[in-house]
Design an enzyme around this catalytic site. Sequence first.
Site: not given
Length: 443
Positions: A261, A264
């Site tokens: 998650g 980025c």
Amino acid sequence: MIVGVLGAGHVGLVTCVSLASIGHHVSGYDIDRSKVEALMERRMPFHEPGLQDALDAQVAGGHLSFTDDIAGAVAGADVVFICVGTPTRASGQANLLAVERAARDIAKEATGPLVVVEKSTVPAGTSTHVERTLARERPDLVGSLELLSNPEFLREGRALEDAMHPERILVGGSSPRAFEVMRRLYRPFLDAGVPLIETDITSAELSKHASNAFLALKISYTNALARLCEASGADIEAVARVMGADPRIGPEFLAAGLGFGGYCLPKDLAAFEHMSERLGYAFPMLAEVARINEEAIQAAMSKVRDVVWNVEGKRVALLGLSFKPDTDDVRFSPALALARALIAEGASVVGFDPVAGDAAQDEIPELDVAADPYEAAEGASCVVVCTAWDELRELDLDQLGTRMAARNLVDGRNLLDGTAAIAAGFTYRAMGRPDPTPASPPP
Ligand code: UGA
């Protein structure tokens, strides 16, 4: 050197502090005035280990200041970094409005020769648009405003450490003068042996997306193997250990669990896929990486169902809400994806996180937030470990179990000792590992 940094998010702020720490005079600007005001008072806008002290030291030492006037960060600077956000549009495409605005503002405020550096993660080819924008705004400075790409590879939670000890410094461009300015800027790192990779500007832009997408691929590959391990009775921890011992593969990013998650990897994966499509190259592997990542949440859901039977009406406690340890960032957090899935199935969900509780509740108002893991466990039919915080390794399992409606534990990060959990009377499920005990009957 005199350095301006536009954007005081994770990348921008760490860039400010690290460049000030190696002796440059840095001025940070952000469009969000309240953020600038907080920074002027040395209040950090997010949790990042070590950054507060480093910020204090650099501001006190006179190397770092913040301004809400963009001219203050650009006029007279040798180098200006663009560190603004590049969020995802619904289509997956990167939204580059902030980059365009930054380029325009820099051009307007430039007072002479200036190296403009893209540090924000942008799709390959963005430099063409930035260069055109600079030239259109300031035809008088064509040839003096020189653009480079210098992607950042720091990780949240260890951002300062990564910025001060980078594995490599990547600079893309074509101007020998601009390259020389960057070599001077990063001299202390280069003298310490950090490799400098100089490329053309498009290759530098593409390398950043390529790196993040590959990291995502490694995680999804491991999570797909975890499903295969579950189906076959093998243990992903053993398989990953074997694979990681091969230096061509390497041991990092082979941790099975709830998946990746953060702001980025998911965003860059989507933007990279979108960019490939736009360039006429289908890259279905990238969509598959994202699909396997969503599947990891479903795998955890199945385990919760397995141990509690009907999820509806049950209380489920999530331990760890941030997208990874040592950060209060909950953007695209797998823990919150799981919370949403549980709520959609009728569970009441409570979470605990050492630092991200408030941020998680802002995202999901139905989520209850507890002050510690034991309070979270109160009345829960299942506890799910969602984030690999070190302090969760030390859980007192008996104390946890005493507060629960039923002793069920789903270890979404393979963080705990399954044998100890079983000894404490838990039904324990890990990710990609053989089940040590049969499911206990529903409460
Ligand atoms: C990532 C990259 O690792 C950095 O190199 C890059 O500079 C940064 O994005 C960026 O583009 O700015 P970050 O988002 O801070 O850094 O987080 P990672 O450490 O990469 O972790 C991403 C996610 O993958 C987390 O949710 C983590 O829990 C998960 N992960 C990581 C796994 O599920 N398994 C693993 O083996 C490793």
